[in-house]
Design a protein around this motif. Structure first.
Motif, PDB file in Angstrom:
ATOM      1  N   ASN A 107      22.174  49.200  42.121  1.00 14.07           N
ATOM      2  CA  ASN A 107      23.037  48.344  41.310  1.00 14.07           C
ATOM      3  C   ASN A 107      24.190  47.813  42.170  1.00 14.07           C
ATOM      4  O   ASN A 107      24.774  48.547  42.961  1.00 14.07           O
ATOM      5  CB  ASN A 107      23.571  49.177  40.135  1.00 14.07           C
ATOM      6  CG  ASN A 107      24.551  48.439  39.280  1.00 14.07           C
ATOM      7  OD1 ASN A 107      25.705  48.271  39.659  1.00 14.07           O
ATOM      8  ND2 ASN A 107      24.117  48.023  38.109  1.00 14.07           N
ATOM      9  N   SER A 108      24.524  46.534  42.018  1.00 10.35           N
ATOM     10  CA  SER A 108      25.563  45.901  42.840  1.00 10.35           C
ATOM     11  C   SER A 108      26.909  46.619  42.712  1.00 10.35           C
ATOM     12  O   SER A 108      27.618  46.810  43.711  1.00 10.35           O
ATOM     13  CB  SER A 108      25.747  44.439  42.435  1.00 10.35           C
ATOM     14  OG  SER A 108      24.564  43.715  42.589  1.00 10.35           O
ATOM     15  N   PHE A 109      27.274  47.014  41.502  1.00 12.62           N
ATOM     16  CA  PHE A 109      28.555  47.669  41.271  1.00 12.62           C
ATOM     17  C   PHE A 109      28.624  48.997  42.018  1.00 12.62           C
ATOM     18  O   PHE A 109      29.609  49.304  42.709  1.00 12.62           O
ATOM     19  CB  PHE A 109      28.780  47.900  39.769  1.00 12.62           C
ATOM     20  CG  PHE A 109      29.992  48.732  39.463  1.00 12.62           C
ATOM     21  CD1 PHE A 109      31.259  48.163  39.467  1.00 12.62           C
ATOM     22  CD2 PHE A 109      29.863  50.085  39.177  1.00 12.62           C
ATOM     23  CE1 PHE A 109      32.384  48.944  39.196  1.00 12.62           C
ATOM     24  CE2 PHE A 109      30.980  50.866  38.905  1.00 12.62           C
ATOM     25  CZ  PHE A 109      32.243  50.288  38.918  1.00 12.62           C
ATOM     26  N   PHE A 110      27.564  49.796  41.878  1.00 16.83           N
ATOM     27  CA  PHE A 110      27.537  51.084  42.564  1.00 16.83           C
ATOM     28  C   PHE A 110      27.525  50.889  44.081  1.00 16.83           C
ATOM     29  O   PHE A 110      28.165  51.636  44.825  1.00 16.83           O
ATOM     30  CB  PHE A 110      26.319  51.901  42.135  1.00 16.83           C
ATOM     31  CG  PHE A 110      26.367  52.361  40.703  1.00 16.83           C
ATOM     32  CD1 PHE A 110      27.540  52.841  40.148  1.00 16.83           C
ATOM     33  CD2 PHE A 110      25.236  52.314  39.906  1.00 16.83           C
ATOM     34  CE1 PHE A 110      27.591  53.264  38.831  1.00 16.83           C
ATOM     35  CE2 PHE A 110      25.276  52.731  38.587  1.00 16.83           C
ATOM     36  CZ  PHE A 110      26.455  53.217  38.042  1.00 16.83           C
ATOM     37  N   ALA A 111      26.768  49.887  44.538  1.00 20.18           N
ATOM     38  CA  ALA A 111      26.671  49.639  45.984  1.00 20.18           C
ATOM     39  C   ALA A 111      28.045  49.326  46.567  1.00 20.18           C
ATOM     40  O   ALA A 111      28.450  49.893  47.592  1.00 20.18           O
ATOM     41  CB  ALA A 111      25.701  48.499  46.252  1.00 20.18           C
ATOM     42  N   LYS A 112      28.780  48.438  45.921  1.00 19.77           N
ATOM     43  CA  LYS A 112      30.111  48.090  46.423  1.00 19.77           C
ATOM     44  C   LYS A 112      31.040  49.301  46.375  1.00 19.77           C
ATOM     45  O   LYS A 112      31.823  49.545  47.311  1.00 19.77           O
ATOM     46  CB  LYS A 112      30.704  46.944  45.603  1.00 19.77           C
ATOM     47  CG  LYS A 112      32.002  46.403  46.186  1.00 19.77           C
ATOM     48  CD  LYS A 112      32.507  45.197  45.434  1.00 19.77           C
ATOM     49  CE  LYS A 112      33.688  44.545  46.162  1.00 19.77           C
ATOM     50  NZ  LYS A 112      34.744  45.486  46.556  1.00 19.77           N
ATOM     51  N   LYS A 113      30.951  50.065  45.302  1.00 20.69           N
ATOM     52  CA  LYS A 113      31.770  51.272  45.161  1.00 20.69           C
ATOM     53  C   LYS A 113      31.495  52.261  46.298  1.00 20.69           C
ATOM     54  O   LYS A 113      32.433  52.823  46.890  1.00 20.69           O
ATOM     55  CB  LYS A 113      31.465  51.922  43.803  1.00 20.69           C
ATOM     56  CG  LYS A 113      32.244  53.189  43.492  1.00 20.69           C
ATOM     57  CD  LYS A 113      31.866  53.701  42.101  1.00 20.69           C
ATOM     58  CE  LYS A 113      32.584  54.999  41.781  1.00 20.69           C
ATOM     59  NZ  LYS A 113      32.211  55.514  40.436  1.00 20.69           N
TER      60      LYS A 113
END
Length: 208
Positions: A107-113
């Motif tokens: 998931n993009s959100f988790f990846a950035k986090k």
């Protein structure tokens, strides 16, 4: 203008423990037994199997499975998370000469986090996850979307990953790729073993 697209899990970061724990959290809630880490990660990277079918016994991921996975992963994705040795210095060097991006089936959100937590998110102009496309890797949509966003020609791009899903996505997009062997799979051939080899492969392509 040149771009390098990295896979995340198993390529930039060792997130194998948290991923396995999350898969097993879902499995236990669905009444299945836990899987051993190396086996689960190997199958996760296998382009020839349906991951929803293999891990949870359904043709597609259900809402329940997604919620169980994301709720647990949200709380635990930063635990036991490590950069592979040499990655930060590699990114520092490459950022001087290339546009850098991440193409991940996470998931993009988790990846950035996760990338920000490890202090390397700043190197990437784009972090693209499965939630930003209709078709995750090995489909080429993710690779093509990043190329389009940065107005890059496929000849001026390269994909780096630890999975045949990454290599197939690149091939399907007509983009050069490098398979690394320090991630979640144990490749018998055509994979490099060290950061130094990776750096050489990158500069051989772009200086030839």
């Amino acid at each position: 203008m040149r771009i390098i697209m990295f896979d995340m899990d198993g390529t930039l970061v060792d997130s194998g423990t948290s991923i396995t724990n999350t898969i097993n959290h879902v499995r236990v809630n669905l009444g299945f037994e836990k899987m051993e880490k190396s086996f689960a990660l190997e199958k996760l990277n296998d382009p020839n199997i349906s991951t929803s079918k293999f891990f949870y016994g359904t043709d597609d991921f259900t809402l329940q499975q997604k919620e169980l996975f994301e709720d647990y992963y949200k709380e635990n994705c930063l635990k036991e998370l490590e950069l592979y040795a040499g990655i930060e210095s590699l990114l520092e060097d490459l950022s001087k000469d290339f546009t850098l991006a991440v193409a991940t089936n996470a998931n993009s959100f988790f990846a950035k986090k996760m990338l920000d937590h490890l202090n390397i998110g700043r190197y990437f102009q784009t972090i693209l996850g499965y939630d930003s496309v209709k078709n995750p890797k090995p489909h080429p949509e993710m690779i093509n979307k990043i190329l389009d966003k940065h107005s890059m020609r496929k000849e001026n791009a390269q994909v780096i990953g630890d999975s045949h899903k990454d290599i197939l996505a690149a091939k399907n997009a007509g983009v050069d790729s490098v398979l690394v062997n320090w991630g979640f799979s144990n490749h018998d051939k055509d994979a490099i073993e060290t950061i130094e080899e990776l750096k050489n492969r990158i500069y051989i392509k772009f200086n030839s």
